[in-house]
Design a protein around this motif. Structure first.
Motif, PDB file in Angstrom:
ATOM      1  N   ASP A 155       0.851  -1.188   0.000  1.00 34.44           N
ATOM      2  CA  ASP A 155       0.000   0.000   0.000  1.00 34.44           C
ATOM      3  C   ASP A 155       0.885   1.236   0.000  1.00 34.44           C
ATOM      4  O   ASP A 155       1.502   1.568   1.011  1.00 34.44           O
ATOM      5  CB  ASP A 155      -0.926   0.004   1.229  1.00 34.44           C
ATOM      6  CG  ASP A 155      -1.954   1.128   1.165  1.00 34.44           C
ATOM      7  OD1 ASP A 155      -1.934   1.899   0.188  1.00 34.44           O
ATOM      8  OD2 ASP A 155      -2.792   1.225   2.085  1.00 34.44           O
ATOM      9  N   ARG A 156       0.964   1.900  -1.145  1.00 30.73           N
ATOM     10  CA  ARG A 156       1.758   3.121  -1.282  1.00 30.73           C
ATOM     11  C   ARG A 156       0.869   4.366  -1.245  1.00 30.73           C
ATOM     12  O   ARG A 156       1.367   5.476  -1.459  1.00 30.73           O
ATOM     13  CB  ARG A 156       2.532   3.109  -2.611  1.00 30.73           C
ATOM     14  CG  ARG A 156       3.403   1.876  -2.829  1.00 30.73           C
ATOM     15  CD  ARG A 156       4.482   1.768  -1.783  1.00 30.73           C
ATOM     16  NE  ARG A 156       5.420   0.677  -2.100  1.00 30.73           N
ATOM     17  CZ  ARG A 156       6.298   0.194  -1.258  1.00 30.73           C
ATOM     18  NH1 ARG A 156       6.363   0.693  -0.021  1.00 30.73           N
ATOM     19  NH2 ARG A 156       7.114  -0.791  -1.595  1.00 30.73           N
ATOM     20  N   SER A 157      -0.411   4.201  -0.992  1.00 26.95           N
ATOM     21  CA  SER A 157      -1.307   5.347  -0.949  1.00 26.95           C
ATOM     22  C   SER A 157      -1.146   6.086   0.371  1.00 26.95           C
ATOM     23  O   SER A 157      -0.658   5.535   1.363  1.00 26.95           O
ATOM     24  CB  SER A 157      -2.761   4.895  -1.116  1.00 26.95           C
ATOM     25  OG  SER A 157      -3.236   4.273   0.061  1.00 26.95           O
ATOM     26  N   HIS A 158      -1.603   7.339   0.394  1.00 27.20           N
ATOM     27  CA  HIS A 158      -1.471   8.141   1.613  1.00 27.20           C
ATOM     28  C   HIS A 158      -2.434   7.677   2.704  1.00 27.20           C
ATOM     29  O   HIS A 158      -2.273   8.045   3.868  1.00 27.20           O
ATOM     30  CB  HIS A 158      -1.717   9.616   1.292  1.00 27.20           C
ATOM     31  CG  HIS A 158      -1.139  10.555   2.299  1.00 27.20           C
ATOM     32  ND1 HIS A 158       0.197  10.570   2.617  1.00 27.20           N
ATOM     33  CD2 HIS A 158      -1.719  11.498   3.090  1.00 27.20           C
ATOM     34  CE1 HIS A 158       0.426  11.487   3.537  1.00 27.20           C
ATOM     35  NE2 HIS A 158      -0.714  12.062   3.857  1.00 27.20           N
ATOM     36  N   ILE A 159      -3.412   6.852   2.325  1.00 25.66           N
ATOM     37  CA  ILE A 159      -4.348   6.317   3.311  1.00 25.66           C
ATOM     38  C   ILE A 159      -3.610   5.479   4.347  1.00 25.66           C
ATOM     39  O   ILE A 159      -4.034   5.370   5.504  1.00 25.66           O
ATOM     40  CB  ILE A 159      -5.441   5.488   2.610  1.00 25.66           C
ATOM     41  CG1 ILE A 159      -6.294   6.402   1.725  1.00 25.66           C
ATOM     42  CG2 ILE A 159      -6.331   4.764   3.619  1.00 25.66           C
ATOM     43  CD1 ILE A 159      -7.325   5.676   0.896  1.00 25.66           C
ATOM     44  N   ALA A 160      -2.491   4.887   3.940  1.00 23.73           N
ATOM     45  CA  ALA A 160      -1.720   4.039   4.856  1.00 23.73           C
ATOM     46  C   ALA A 160      -1.213   4.803   6.067  1.00 23.73           C
ATOM     47  O   ALA A 160      -0.818   4.193   7.067  1.00 23.73           O
ATOM     48  CB  ALA A 160      -0.548   3.408   4.107  1.00 23.73           C
ATOM     49  N   LEU A 161      -1.219   6.135   6.006  1.00 24.61           N
ATOM     50  CA  LEU A 161      -0.811   6.926   7.167  1.00 24.61           C
ATOM     51  C   LEU A 161      -1.835   6.804   8.286  1.00 24.61           C
ATOM     52  O   LEU A 161      -1.475   6.871   9.467  1.00 24.61           O
ATOM     53  CB  LEU A 161      -0.661   8.400   6.764  1.00 24.61           C
ATOM     54  CG  LEU A 161      -0.264   9.378   7.875  1.00 24.61           C
ATOM     55  CD1 LEU A 161       1.147   9.094   8.373  1.00 24.61           C
ATOM     56  CD2 LEU A 161      -0.372  10.821   7.389  1.00 24.61           C
ATOM     57  N   TRP A 162      -3.114   6.612   7.920  1.00 23.25           N
ATOM     58  CA  TRP A 162      -4.197   6.599   8.914  1.00 23.25           C
ATOM     59  C   TRP A 162      -4.640   5.190   9.267  1.00 23.25           C
ATOM     60  O   TRP A 162      -4.985   4.916  10.407  1.00 23.25           O
ATOM     61  CB  TRP A 162      -5.388   7.407   8.391  1.00 23.25           C
ATOM     62  CG  TRP A 162      -4.994   8.766   7.919  1.00 23.25           C
ATOM     63  CD1 TRP A 162      -4.246   9.684   8.614  1.00 23.25           C
ATOM     64  CD2 TRP A 162      -5.293   9.365   6.648  1.00 23.25           C
ATOM     65  NE1 TRP A 162      -4.075  10.810   7.865  1.00 23.25           N
ATOM     66  CE2 TRP A 162      -4.705  10.658   6.654  1.00 23.25           C
ATOM     67  CE3 TRP A 162      -6.001   8.940   5.529  1.00 23.25           C
ATOM     68  CZ2 TRP A 162      -4.812  11.520   5.571  1.00 23.25           C
ATOM     69  CZ3 TRP A 162      -6.108   9.805   4.455  1.00 23.25           C
ATOM     70  CH2 TRP A 162      -5.510  11.078   4.482  1.00 23.25           C
ATOM     71  N   LEU A 163      -4.678   4.307   8.273  1.00 23.80           N
ATOM     72  CA  LEU A 163      -5.074   2.922   8.541  1.00 23.80           C
ATOM     73  C   LEU A 163      -4.355   1.993   7.579  1.00 23.80           C
ATOM     74  O   LEU A 163      -4.023   2.377   6.460  1.00 23.80           O
ATOM     75  CB  LEU A 163      -6.596   2.740   8.461  1.00 23.80           C
ATOM     76  CG  LEU A 163      -7.326   3.016   7.136  1.00 23.80           C
ATOM     77  CD1 LEU A 163      -7.297   1.795   6.222  1.00 23.80           C
ATOM     78  CD2 LEU A 163      -8.764   3.411   7.402  1.00 23.80           C
ATOM     79  N   GLY A 164      -4.125   0.782   8.040  1.00 25.72           N
ATOM     80  CA  GLY A 164      -3.421  -0.196   7.222  1.00 25.72           C
ATOM     81  C   GLY A 164      -4.357  -1.311   6.783  1.00 25.72           C
ATOM     82  O   GLY A 164      -4.836  -2.086   7.611  1.00 25.72           O
ATOM     83  N   TRP A 165      -4.629  -1.371   5.486  1.00 24.21           N
ATOM     84  CA  TRP A 165      -5.462  -2.453   4.973  1.00 24.21           C
ATOM     85  C   TRP A 165      -4.749  -3.791   5.185  1.00 24.21           C
ATOM     86  O   TRP A 165      -3.555  -3.905   4.962  1.00 24.21           O
ATOM     87  CB  TRP A 165      -5.752  -2.267   3.490  1.00 24.21           C
ATOM     88  CG  TRP A 165      -6.532  -1.042   3.141  1.00 24.21           C
ATOM     89  CD1 TRP A 165      -6.128   0.013   2.378  1.00 24.21           C
ATOM     90  CD2 TRP A 165      -7.879  -0.751   3.531  1.00 24.21           C
ATOM     91  NE1 TRP A 165      -7.126   0.942   2.286  1.00 24.21           N
ATOM     92  CE2 TRP A 165      -8.216   0.512   2.982  1.00 24.21           C
ATOM     93  CE3 TRP A 165      -8.834  -1.414   4.313  1.00 24.21           C
ATOM     94  CZ2 TRP A 165      -9.460   1.109   3.173  1.00 24.21           C
ATOM     95  CZ3 TRP A 165     -10.066  -0.815   4.506  1.00 24.21           C
ATOM     96  CH2 TRP A 165     -10.375   0.425   3.936  1.00 24.21           C
ATOM     97  N   GLN A 166      -5.514  -4.810   5.576  1.00 27.69           N
ATOM     98  CA  GLN A 166      -4.942  -6.146   5.759  1.00 27.69           C
ATOM     99  C   GLN A 166      -5.524  -7.128   4.748  1.00 27.69           C
ATOM    100  O   GLN A 166      -4.784  -7.797   4.039  1.00 27.69           O
ATOM    101  CB  GLN A 166      -5.202  -6.619   7.192  1.00 27.69           C
ATOM    102  CG  GLN A 166      -4.471  -5.777   8.231  1.00 27.69           C
ATOM    103  CD  GLN A 166      -4.830  -6.141   9.652  1.00 27.69           C
ATOM    104  OE1 GLN A 166      -5.907  -6.691   9.916  1.00 27.69           O
ATOM    105  NE2 GLN A 166      -3.955  -5.835  10.589  1.00 27.69           N
ATOM    106  N   SER A 167      -6.848  -7.225   4.705  1.00 31.00           N
ATOM    107  CA  SER A 167      -7.468  -8.149   3.751  1.00 31.00           C
ATOM    108  C   SER A 167      -8.913  -7.755   3.505  1.00 31.00           C
ATOM    109  O   SER A 167      -9.502  -6.965   4.246  1.00 31.00           O
ATOM    110  CB  SER A 167      -7.399  -9.596   4.249  1.00 31.00           C
ATOM    111  OG  SER A 167      -8.124  -9.740   5.456  1.00 31.00           O
ATOM    112  N   SER A 168      -9.463  -8.334   2.438  1.00 27.13           N
ATOM    113  CA  SER A 168     -10.841  -8.075   2.034  1.00 27.13           C
ATOM    114  C   SER A 168     -11.508  -9.408   1.697  1.00 27.13           C
ATOM    115  O   SER A 168     -10.974 -10.188   0.906  1.00 27.13           O
ATOM    116  CB  SER A 168     -10.856  -7.146   0.813  1.00 27.13           C
ATOM    117  OG  SER A 168     -12.149  -7.087   0.239  1.00 27.13           O
TER     118      SER A 168
END
Length: 299
Positions: free
Chosen positions: A227-240
């Motif tokens: 995850d190189r998006s800036h969203i990774a600063l606030w939350l870390g996606w794990q799985s869907s």
């Protein structure tokens, strides 16, 4: 004491408070703690304590609220890209400020004792997230479920196509966060990938890449690769996880579950906001990816 008017004293202490807050912010950034309670509780506490000591102020609460409001307005061009985080946390700033102001107004004659007590209370609250021992549980799971007017086969075909990013983003997601602008990847078999490009928001474009780790009829699970998006600063996606079950020949229940790591503190404030945002995301994903297009439904 200098013979200055109330407004002049207020201006002087506002400048001192904003300067102290700016120094605190730079220290927090330099120590890479912008996601912790040091930023969202500690920094407003520093500003509020300085404002509470303004001489000749009618009430500490009034001086603090006015000062925090001006400080937030000034911080826009100062903080630049980080202002969206401060804007989201502004209710905490006012809450901390009002608490300090209420204590100071209550103990006007014992101001030093009152502020000392406040510091003793606020320091522990400001430490959340600064180390694993001072953090609450971060793993979160959010699920959304909707009934889609399509058969299981039609839903499966819709899920197998490249994700759609042309649907309107929920209002909450349009206040300054990065948005998905492009998506690539097809198929539901194990090993199939999805890449979503996020742009806008605070200006940091980046990709989220997922890979299918498990797939069977009516179920698929994608794991985050990077995850190189800036969203990774606030939350870390794990799985869907996506599961679809036929209700009848023309209706299917689609359940979308997202697993993520909360990365902002304090938990009592940011956990509900992040869960709300992720729930909106799960509902959006169902509409964007599991609902067949009109032409697909007629097949």
């Amino acid at each position: 004491m200098f013979n200055l008017s109330r407004s002049q004293w207020s201006l002087i202490f506002l400048i001192v408070a904003v300067t102290a807050g700016s120094i605190a912010y730079r220290l927090i950034v330099s120590h890479r703690m912008v996601q912790t309670s040091l930023l969202f509780i500690g920094m407003p506490a520093v500003i509020a304590i300085f404002l509470a000591m303004t001489p000749k102020a009618r009430t500490a609460k009034g001086a603090i609220v006015k000062g925090i409001t001006l400080a937030l307005l000034i911080s826009g061009p100062v903080l630049g890209e980080g202002f969206i985080c401060v804007l989201m946390a502004s209710p905490i700033f006012y809450l901390v400020g009002l608490l300090i102001g209420a204590f100071v107004d209550w103990g006007r004659d014992k101001r030093n004792v009152t502020i000392s007590c406040l510091v003793a209370i606020l320091i522990p609250l400001s430490m959340e997230g600064t180390s694993p021992r001072l953090s609450f549980r971060r793993d979160e799971t959010v699920t959304a479920s909707q009934v889609v007017s399509a058969s299981m086969e039609q839903v499966a075909r819709a899920l197998a196509r490249s994700p759609r990013v042309d649907l309107p983003i929920p209002l909450f997601g349009r206040i300054g966060f990065p948005r998905p602008t492009e998506a690539n990847g097809t198929g539901l078999e194990a090993g199939a990938t999805r890449t979503i490009h996020f742009a806008g928001g605070e200006g940091h474009a980046g990709d989220l890449t997922l890979r299918a780790s498990e797939s069977r009829p009516g179920y698929v699970r994608f794991e985050k690769v990077k995850d190189r998006s800036h969203i990774a600063l606030w939350l870390g996606w794990q799985s869907s996880e996506t599961q679809w079950t036929a209700l009848d020949a023309g209706h299917t229940r689609v359940t979308w579950t997202l697993h993520f790591e909360r990365r902002l503190d304090p938990a009592w404030y940011f956990r509900p906001w992040e869960r709300y945002a992720v729930r909106l995301s799960a509902e959006y994903l169902i509409q964007a990816n599991a609902v067949p297009a009109a032409a697909e439904r007629s097949e």
